[in-house]
Design a protein around this motif. Structure first.
Motif, PDB file in Angstrom:
ATOM      1  N   ALA A   1       0.944  -1.085  -0.057  1.00 32.78           N
ATOM      2  CA  ALA A   1      -0.006   0.002   0.151  1.00 32.78           C
ATOM      3  C   ALA A   1       0.884   1.334   0.051  1.00 32.78           C
ATOM      4  O   ALA A   1       0.559   2.060  -0.949  1.00 32.78           O
ATOM      5  CB  ALA A   1      -1.035   0.024   1.286  1.00 32.78           C
ATOM      6  N   THR A   2       1.956   1.390   1.074  1.00 29.83           N
ATOM      7  CA  THR A   2       2.625   2.454   0.858  1.00 29.83           C
ATOM      8  C   THR A   2       3.677   2.481  -0.375  1.00 29.83           C
ATOM      9  O   THR A   2       3.747   3.587  -0.855  1.00 29.83           O
ATOM     10  CB  THR A   2       3.633   2.504   2.138  1.00 29.83           C
TER      11      THR A   2
ATOM     12  N   PHE B   1       1.734   4.261  -3.274  1.00 27.62           N
ATOM     13  CA  PHE B   1       1.397   5.514  -3.090  1.00 27.62           C
ATOM     14  C   PHE B   1       2.881   6.368  -3.409  1.00 27.62           C
ATOM     15  O   PHE B   1       2.673   7.606  -3.783  1.00 27.62           O
ATOM     16  CB  PHE B   1       0.763   6.065  -1.828  1.00 27.62           C
TER      17      PHE B   1
ATOM     18  N   MET C   1       3.634   6.881  -6.744  1.00 27.73           N
ATOM     19  CA  MET C   1       2.982   7.895  -7.661  1.00 27.73           C
ATOM     20  C   MET C   1       3.869   9.285  -7.684  1.00 27.73           C
ATOM     21  O   MET C   1       3.727   9.983  -8.357  1.00 27.73           O
ATOM     22  CB  MET C   1       1.658   8.079  -6.976  1.00 27.73           C
ATOM     23  N   HIS C   2       4.845   9.361  -6.784  1.00 24.80           N
ATOM     24  CA  HIS C   2       5.642  10.609  -6.613  1.00 24.80           C
ATOM     25  C   HIS C   2       7.066  10.182  -6.954  1.00 24.80           C
ATOM     26  O   HIS C   2       7.752  11.196  -7.202  1.00 24.80           O
ATOM     27  CB  HIS C   2       5.528  11.142  -5.287  1.00 24.80           C
TER      28      HIS C   2
ATOM     29  N   VAL D   1       5.202  16.536  -0.618  1.00 23.76           N
ATOM     30  CA  VAL D   1       3.978  15.771  -0.709  1.00 23.76           C
ATOM     31  C   VAL D   1       3.248  15.683   0.770  1.00 23.76           C
ATOM     32  O   VAL D   1       3.871  15.562   1.580  1.00 23.76           O
ATOM     33  CB  VAL D   1       4.559  14.267  -1.346  1.00 23.76           C
TER      34      VAL D   1
END
Lengths: 414, 213, 172
Positions: A51-52, A55, A58-59, A78
């Motif tokens: 999960a982490t 995300f 994405m950056h 972010v």
């Protein structure tokens, strides 16, 4: 209404029977201690890492010119990026800690013994996948430790016969660890967790086929089993709460204790830091690598040191059932082995000197010795124990067991 | 297995003991806005001629609570969104010192010992018997003793310089980890919540297992 | 945490309540954990910092136009000549009538977002006003649509004069 939906599904898919079989009526030994919580915790950490990780991806930018900056962007700009990143970096360490305890439990209680060899081997496969994933993820921040760690580890493949240098260049896609390496490591670092999920599924199928081992080390009678749900769901969630407390202390109050300071310096292919160390979870294996003076020998020894655990079902020749609890010599051996791991970890951490090199070599010998001598030790231990007379609690266990199982167990072990 | 637990704890203690090997002075980093503000001021005068802080932008300083007017004087005609770059170009610095001065954004985290290292390093200058400048912590350093600690002999003067160094460290520590205070604050809430939840889960576990007896 | 599926018959209300309470507390924790994940997908602080753009107007001669970026979009800044001001004030535009005085703070300066209100192309400055080459919409020197498929006039962004020759586009 929910009842009707479930009925609709059940006519088309075995939902209820699946839940019943694997959860609400799945028989679990009632005497499992809290050491049996760590498999569930490993599963939780896997989900947290995925999960982490998604995300963060994405950056993140997998480009040697941008990746260090993109990590700083995550950490500074972010929203809650620092939280995601620290959860992910702490989660890597947590994953190994949980897996190591899970393995130590298996070794201590003899959970790898018949009929759980395949369960143990799928677990070993998971360990290798985890190590590969962690290693590739460690390159992504593109700090000094990332770069030099990846350089050293990819160089290990120079030990490949005949094609060593070509293999290293192929792995890197470049003459040194470079942009091509970073991009492929990112692609694979994203892929491997999903392979791990698949391997976990196999691990679970194997587990649910042979059922959990238990601290007594022998299979229990049916009356000593209880359904997994609600008893062990409750126990696992309580364990999860304790785990999360420890995890949060690291994430919120000391996250940088798990990140090498040198990794806050951007990768510089022209300058190696004075003291490069792998992450703590690789230290014992790294120490074994350094202990062997020959390059190929070191690589083989390191690979073998990870693989050794898989041979345990063959190396353990004792027919005395149960784990270390009933086997005094095996117990001593277990603790000496742990101590040896700690010594190796220490030797792997400090800069090498002649003295520590010697300590490392002795510890490496002890490491392999405890595996290779195990057939003889375990056999001798059995003889010694039988001569002395089995302890009364073990005899009691023998008596409690149904005769048929006793027969198959004796037959298989012979 | 209890022995195993003890070994684990021992391992943790041993590893933390390992970490504190060097003979560094410990510095108490200030986290209040005024200390950090003084630190920025000192960095702007003493460090920025050569060192950049490329991950810090002027707006970050304003966001932290530093006086907007002060930030405006530091930034001159640069936009608020500009990074704190060095005044000297990298090639000039290479010519003057033989190597590029490192970026300071992460300096407080990028050395073993962290802020203590940087403080000890800045306070580690001395004059060798031959009259040459030296540094106890990092002998090969190319940086001159910019704060003048090696020339300061009077106690009052030394205290003043040490105070300035502490301000600088406080700013560098904030710059390396700008969300630290937010992280700690959130951490207390999370831990408080987890203690309550874990206690409840413990009760649930106990209640469910009590059915077996 | 699906503790609701428990059979509770033999243990009374207290456990039932305890399990419900724990489920609610646990569920709240899971929900709260989602917050950082969702928030991380919102614009980061460096993107938000670009919500405002400062533009120096000196150097734009009368009749000339400059395009600046604001939030990643082109903004047309047109310094209008007295004739252009007069022409723009003479009519209320075409299909989306609006007086010129409502579209400018200072008649000399027209500030509009250079994105065609039809399909989002960037119009070109051609003759008096702009022409969008995607679908042929035309706009006058007040940015009002005079012909074509565009349904609305070019949008006026929020801006303010901070000095005689400096504007800040965007809201503080």
């Amino acid at each position: 209404m929910p009842g009707r939906i479930i009925k609709w599904i059940d006519q088309r898919f075995p939902l209820t029977s699946f839940v019943e079989h694997e959860l609400t009526s799945y028989p679990t030994p009632r005497n499992l201690s809290y050491w049996w919580n760590f498999g569930f915790l490993a599963g939780f950490v896997l989900v947290l890492q995925i999960a982490t990780g998604i995300f963060l991806a994405m950056h993140y930018k997998a480009d040697t010119a941008l990746s260090f900056d993109s990590i700083q962007h995550i950490m500074r700009d972010v929203n809650y990026g620092w939280l995601l990143r620290y959860m992910h970096s702490t989660g890597a360490s947590a994953f190994f800690l949980v897996i190591f305890i899970h393995m130590a439990r298996t070794l201590y209680y003899g959970s790898f013994r018949t009929p759980r060899e395949l369960l143990w081997w799928t677990g070993q496969g998971l360990l290798l996948l985890l190590m590969a994933t962690a290693f590739m993820g460690y390159l992504l921040p593109w700090g000094q430790m990332s770069f030099w760690g990846a350089t050293v580890i990819t160089n290990l493949f120079r030990a490949t016969p005949f094609f060593g240098d070509q293999v290293v260049v192929w792995l890197r896609g470049d003459y040194t660890v470079g942009d091509a390496t970073l991009s492929r490591f990112f692609a694979l670092h994203y892929l491997f967790p999903f392979l791990i999920i698949g391997a976990v599924a196999v691990h679970m199928v194997a587990l649910h086929s042979v059922k959990s081992s238990n601290p007594s080390g022998i299979n229990l009678a049916d009356k000593d089993n209880i359904p997994f749900h609600p008893y062990f769901t409750a126990k696992d969630f309580y364990g999860l709460g304790v785990f999360l407390i420890v995890f949060s202390i690291f994430v919120f109050f000391m996250p940088d204790s798990l990140i090498e300071p040198a990794n806050n310096i951007p990768a510089n292919p022209m300058q190696t830091p004075n003291h490069i160390v792998p992450e703590w979870y690789f230290l014992p294996f790294y120490a074994i690598l350094r202990s062997v003076p020959n390059m190929v020998g070191g690589v083989v020894a390191m690979g073998l040191s990870v693989m050794m655990f898989s041979f345990m079902p063959f190396l353990d020749r004792s027919r005395i059932p149960g784990g270390a609890h009933f086997r005094p010599i095996y117990r001593v051996q277990f603790y000496l082995f742990l101590l040896d791991m700690l010594v190796l970890g220490y030797v792997g951490y400090i800069p090498p000197t002649n003295q520590t090199l010697l300590i490392g070599q002795v510890a490496t010998l002890c490491y392999f010795g405890s595996f290779f001598l195990h057939p003889f030790i375990s056999k001798a231990e059995e003889r010694w124990m039988r001569a002395r007379g089995l302890p009364p609690e073990l005899l009691a266990l023998f008596e409690k067991r149904p005769p048929r199982e006793k027969l198959t167990r004796e037959g298989e072990a012979a | 297995m209890k022995t195993f637990m003890a070994l684990l704890v021992l391992c943790c203690i041993a590893s933390s003991a390992l970490a504190s090997e060097a003979k560094l002075e410990t510095v108490k980093v200030g986290i209040d806005v005024r200390t950090v503000e003084r630190g920025v001021d000192a960095v702007m005068n003493a460090c920025r001629p050569c060192h950049s802080m490329k991950y810090i932008k002027y707006r970050d300083l304003v966001g932290f609570g530093i006086d907007k007017q002060k930030v405006d004087t530091w930034r001159g005609d640069q936009p608020l969104d500009a990074a704190l770059l060095a005044q000297m170009s990298e090639s000039d610095a290479m010519q003057a010192y033989g190597k590029a001065p490192p970026d300071l954004s992460l300096m407080a985290k990028a050395r073993d010992g962290g802020a203590n290292y940087v403080y000890s390093y800045m306070m580690g200058y001395y004059v060798t018997p031959e009259g040459m400048p030296g540094n106890h912590i990092y002998p090969e350093t190319k940086m001159p003793d910019i704060l003048g600690i090696s020339a300061a002999t009077e106690a009052a003067q030394r205290t003043e310089i040490q105070g300035k160094a502490r301000d600088i460290i406080s700013f560098l520590a904030w710059a390396a980890d700008p969300h630290e205070q937010e992280r700690h604050r959130l951490g207390y809430y999370v831990l408080g919540y987890l203690f309550v939840l874990t206690f409840l889960l413990y009760l649930v576990k106990k209640q469910i297992w009590s059915r077996l007896k | 945490m699906k503790k609701e599926t428990l059979s509770v018959g033999d243990c009374g209300d207290r456990r039932n309540f305890l399990i419900k309470l724990t489920s609610v507390v646990g569920g709240a924790g899971v929900a709260a954990t989602c917050v950082p994940f969702v928030a991380s997908m919102n614009p980061s602080s460096d993107v938000l910092a670009k919500a405002e753009a400062e533009v120096d107007l000196s150097g734009i001669t009368p009749g000339a136009m400059r395009t600046v970026a604001w939030q990643g979009k082109p903004v047309f800044i047109l310094r209008r000549t007295p004739e252009q001001i007069k022409a723009a004030g003479a009519s209320d535009g075409g299909s989306d009538p609006e007086p010129d005085s409502k579209r400018v703070q200072n008649p000399e300066w027209l500030v509009v977002i250079g994105v065609c209100t039809h399909m989002g192309c960037v119009p070109n400055k051609e003759g008096p006003g702009w022409v969008c080459h995607c679908h042929g919409s035309q706009f006058d020197d007040s940015g009002r649509v005079t012909r074509g498929p565009a349904p609305k006039n070019l949008e006026v962004p929020p801006y303010r004069f901070v000095a005689g020759n400096k504007i800040v586009i965007g809201k503080a």
